[in-house]
Design an enzyme around this catalytic site. Structure first.
Site, PDB file in Angstrom:
ATOM      1  N   HIS A   1      54.239  72.131  28.989  1.00 32.61           N
ATOM      2  CA  HIS A   1      55.087  73.253  28.576  1.00 32.61           C
ATOM      3  C   HIS A   1      56.117  73.505  29.669  1.00 32.61           C
ATOM      4  O   HIS A   1      55.762  73.619  30.856  1.00 32.61           O
ATOM      5  CB  HIS A   1      54.222  74.495  28.367  1.00 32.61           C
ATOM      6  CG  HIS A   1      54.932  75.611  27.673  1.00 32.61           C
ATOM      7  ND1 HIS A   1      55.949  76.343  28.279  1.00 32.61           N
ATOM      8  CD2 HIS A   1      54.797  76.127  26.419  1.00 32.61           C
ATOM      9  CE1 HIS A   1      56.387  77.254  27.436  1.00 32.61           C
ATOM     10  NE2 HIS A   1      55.706  77.135  26.300  1.00 32.61           N
TER      11      HIS A   1
ATOM     12  N   LYS B   1      59.138  68.027  28.466  1.00 26.31           N
ATOM     13  CA  LYS B   1      58.353  67.943  27.236  1.00 26.31           C
ATOM     14  C   LYS B   1      57.882  66.515  26.964  1.00 26.31           C
ATOM     15  O   LYS B   1      56.831  66.313  26.352  1.00 26.31           O
ATOM     16  CB  LYS B   1      59.168  68.480  26.061  1.00 26.31           C
ATOM     17  CG  LYS B   1      59.452  69.979  26.152  1.00 26.31           C
ATOM     18  CD  LYS B   1      60.100  70.529  24.904  1.00 26.31           C
ATOM     19  CE  LYS B   1      59.114  70.670  23.778  1.00 26.31           C
ATOM     20  NZ  LYS B   1      59.679  71.390  22.623  1.00 26.31           N
TER      21      LYS B   1
ATOM     22  N   ASP C   1      57.834  76.072  30.735  1.00 31.81           N
ATOM     23  CA  ASP C   1      57.627  77.237  31.590  1.00 31.81           C
ATOM     24  C   ASP C   1      56.469  77.011  32.550  1.00 31.81           C
ATOM     25  O   ASP C   1      56.539  77.364  33.731  1.00 31.81           O
ATOM     26  CB  ASP C   1      57.376  78.477  30.739  1.00 31.81           C
ATOM     27  CG  ASP C   1      57.075  79.695  31.605  1.00 31.81           C
ATOM     28  OD1 ASP C   1      57.963  80.102  32.377  1.00 31.81           O
ATOM     29  OD2 ASP C   1      55.949  80.218  31.541  1.00 31.81           O
TER      30      ASP C   1
ATOM     31  N   THR D   1      55.283  93.993  27.581  1.00 30.70           N
ATOM     32  CA  THR D   1      54.861  92.875  28.424  1.00 30.70           C
ATOM     33  C   THR D   1      53.445  93.076  28.964  1.00 30.70           C
ATOM     34  O   THR D   1      52.929  94.182  29.016  1.00 30.70           O
ATOM     35  CB  THR D   1      55.798  92.708  29.642  1.00 30.70           C
ATOM     36  OG1 THR D   1      55.728  93.883  30.467  1.00 30.70           O
ATOM     37  CG2 THR D   1      57.233  92.473  29.196  1.00 30.70           C
TER      38      THR D   1
ATOM     39  N   THR E   1      56.292  87.347  33.548  1.00 34.62           N
ATOM     40  CA  THR E   1      56.343  88.152  32.334  1.00 34.62           C
ATOM     41  C   THR E   1      55.707  87.412  31.163  1.00 34.62           C
ATOM     42  O   THR E   1      56.046  86.265  30.883  1.00 34.62           O
ATOM     43  CB  THR E   1      57.799  88.482  31.976  1.00 34.62           C
ATOM     44  OG1 THR E   1      58.417  89.140  33.086  1.00 34.62           O
ATOM     45  CG2 THR E   1      57.857  89.390  30.762  1.00 34.62           C
TER      46      THR E   1
ATOM     47  N   HIS F   1      66.656  98.740  32.968  1.00 30.04           N
ATOM     48  CA  HIS F   1      65.514  97.976  32.471  1.00 30.04           C
ATOM     49  C   HIS F   1      64.558  98.829  31.639  1.00 30.04           C
ATOM     50  O   HIS F   1      63.711  98.291  30.908  1.00 30.04           O
ATOM     51  CB  HIS F   1      64.761  97.381  33.659  1.00 30.04           C
ATOM     52  CG  HIS F   1      64.023  96.117  33.354  1.00 30.04           C
ATOM     53  ND1 HIS F   1      63.499  95.832  32.119  1.00 30.04           N
ATOM     54  CD2 HIS F   1      63.720  95.043  34.144  1.00 30.04           C
ATOM     55  CE1 HIS F   1      62.903  94.656  32.149  1.00 30.04           C
ATOM     56  NE2 HIS F   1      63.018  94.159  33.364  1.00 30.04           N
TER      57      HIS F   1
END
Length: 614
Positions: free
Chosen positions: A416, A411, A418, A453, A442, A328
């Site tokens: 949204h 939607k 997320d 991030t 994140t 990562h």
């Protein structure tokens, strides 16, 4: 993403790098207010008042001087956080990183072209590798389309780290080394390393004219390696050492270098390689309904065929399924997501079948990379294997799709996608544990030079109020709807601010590291119990991330803390693919239970959202 264009002839991949704005330092007062807002739903009132006092003392005392020092640092750097973050988050870690830090994921190709089938490992791997090499070539020729947020170009530097990159262990701090170069910059390694049954081999993926070998040619090289490993004894599995505690691995690596110059040569070839390809003997069970075993073996599978420090390990399983295991430190998930999405789109076009010519060119056979070892090295390998086995057996992974709905219906509710999932994650945790859970999500800061991030603290006072109402049998629907929209608006606002680097976590980290560099004692703010209770210092009980809106199934990472969850998801048009990670040794967490709670929370949230439309 359905209309995403990968290749651009009009722009170069890295052409906007020099014009991107520098990473800003937020105002101190703003950061501290946001911090207090995130603490409030997680502590009792008396403790909150104490934290308020600590924060205000910091703001009008040592915080002012630290802020000035940080502003001075930012004035002479385009990204004041970049190296600090890489060190603090990844390179300074001394614990084993292959399980606790690396990211894993499985290829989505089983949903359409490549279901499990014995005898397909090499043929499919050659096709997948061929498509990967074309993605690498897009980056190398600077033809990979520039990512954008609306019309704003995003930083593309992390794509340089996908290939030819490796983390080198150090006694106190690791080092990240990249050998990648664009065509304009000069030579770039084009060899891959193949690990199989504890042995390592290498071959070049380009012909003498610089063209990528065809899938049949790549298959011949891979088959040669596989046949050799099946007919002969296993190798010493030097790769297992990359899974060990970092200082211990650094010490063994130093010892390896003293045993023979050949060891230095072999290590360099592995560490500079394009990627590592692992030919794995396992045949994980996987279907469109459950990829848990495939995800698990991708992240915590056979040590004989993965190099934990490499930026990309392509895991090819015996039954023709695929996964990835990636360090990562060099890049964030969106790099891997875009790469896998590119490959998946290409495989879909051809239904996973090579349709070109079958060349008969003579190829240089793969070269085996040998290591000179002694009893000390072999003992270290055995120790690393045992430690890895114990920790790997403790990590539980659930990877399944939620089929109730996806992005399309969300939607239509004018939410949204997320944000919708994040509300459901909070409701699921609240339902499971009867209390709110500090949560990391994140947020990308790629609109800035070398941005990575910021932490979006999604356990807001507004979402906790909504969760309490959802579990209150006396709460009326209208009240629940009002609280839901307040939570949605707060989350959307906070995410926008975090993407502008106006969260609180990276700024607070910068102030702490400034104090450390100045030789000052740790400020009380960071010693206050509320700091860790709200997730500070990497103590979030919920570690979450959106893997995008592509056909990929999302990745998986271990939880941040022993009593926590990892929850990583990819939102498709008609479904949401969810990956949950927990530690089995912790009685407080249950991955299966959390997945079911999240599924129920998604349905509940949608029912409330649909009622709001009436």
């Amino acid at each position: 993403m359905d209309l995403y264009t990968f290749e651009s002839e009009r722009e170069r991949t890295f052409q906007y790098q020099e014009s991107l704005p520098s990473l800003p330092v937020p105002p101190l007062h703003e950061t501290l207010n946001k911090y207090l807002d995130s603490v409030k739903p997680l502590v009792e009132e008396e403790e909150y008042r104490r934290t308020q006092e600590v924060v205000r003392n910091f703001e009008y005392g040592e915080g002012r001087a630290l802020q000035e020092k940080l502003l001075q640092r930012a004035s002479c750097r385009r990204n004041w956080l970049e190296q600090w973050w890489r060190n603090a988050a990844y390179l300074d870690t001394r614990s084993e990183t292959q399980i606790s830090v690396n990211a894993g994921g499985c290829g989505p190709h089983l949903e359409h072209s490549w279901q499990a089938q014995d005898g397909t490992q090499v043929a499919r791997c050659s096709i997948l590798l061929w498509h990967f090499l074309h993605f690498w070539k897009l980056i190398r020729t600077e033809k990979l389309a520039v990512g954008r947020s609306g019309k704003t170009p995003l930083d593309m530097d992390q794509f340089r780290m996908l290939c030819c990159t490796c983390k080198i262990p150090g006694h106190h701090r690791d080092t990240l080394v990249s050998h990648f170069r664009t065509e304009r910059e000069g030579h770039c390694p084009s060899h891959v390393v193949v690990l199989c049954r504890g042995r390592a081999f290498t071959f070049d993926t380009l012909d003498p004219n610089g063209a990528i070998l065809t899938p049949p040619e790549l298959a011949r090289q891979l088959q040669n390696i596989k046949d050799k490993c099946q007919d002969e004894a296993d190798g010493p599995t030097i790769s297992a050492l990359t899974s060990d505690e970092r200082t211990r691995w650094a010490q063994v690596r130093d010892h390896l270098l003293t045993l023979s110059p050949q060891n230095a040569t072999s290590l360099h070839i592995i560490e500079s390689s394009l990627i590592v390809v692992g030919l794995d003997d396992a045949s994980p069970e996987a279907s469109v309904d459950d990829c848990s075993q495939l995800q698990s073996l991708s992240l915590i599978g056979d040590l004989r065929c993965r190099w934990g420090d490499k930026s990309f390990n392509l895991m090819a399983f015996q039954n023709g399924l695929f996964g990835a295991c990636c360090d990562h430190a060099p890049y964030d998930a969106m790099v891997l997501v875009l790469c896998i999405y590119f490959i998946d789109q290409e495989i879909r076009k051809s239904n996973g079948i090579w349709q070109g010519i079958l060349p008969e060119r003579k190829l240089t056979l793969p070269e085996e990379l040998s290591f000179v070892v002694d009893e000390k090295v072999l003992a270290a390998v055995d120790c690393a294997k045992e430690n890895y086995k114990q920790k790997g057996n403790d990590l539980n992974l659930i990877s399944r799709p939620f089929m109730g709905f996806g992005k399309e219906l969300i939607k239509k509710c004018r939410i949204h996608p997320d944000t919708f999932v994040q509300l459901a994650v909070q409701l699921a945790y609240f339902s499971q544990h009867g209390k709110p859970g500090c949560c990391y999500e994140t947020a990308s800061t790629r609109r800035y030079f070398h941005g990575r991030t910021e932490t979006m603290r999604s356990c807001t006072p507004e979402v906790v109020a909504w969760c309490r109402a959802m579990r209150n049998p006396m709460a009326v629907v209208q009240h629940k709807r009002e609280l839901m929209w307040q939570a949605i608006e707060k989350h959307n606002q906070s995410m926008r601010e975090c993407q502008m680097n106006r969260g609180c976590d990276r700024h607070l980290l910068g102030l702490l590291l400034t104090a450390n560099e100045e030789g000052l004692p740790t400020p009380e703010l960071y010693r206050d119990p509320s700091f860790s209770k709200s997730g500070g210092g990497g103590n979030f009980v919920l570690s979450t991330s959106l893997g995008g809106y592509t056909t990929t199934m999302g990745g998986v990472v271990a939880p941040m803390v022993h009593n926590g969850y990892g929850c990583f998801y990819s939102i498709n048009s008609q479904k949401i693919f969810i990956n949950v990670s927990t530690w089995d040794s912790n009685p407080e967490t249950n991955g299966e239970g959390f997945f079911e709670a999240l599924s129920s929370a998604l349905h509940e949230t949608m029912n409330l959202a649909l009622m709001a439309r009436l």
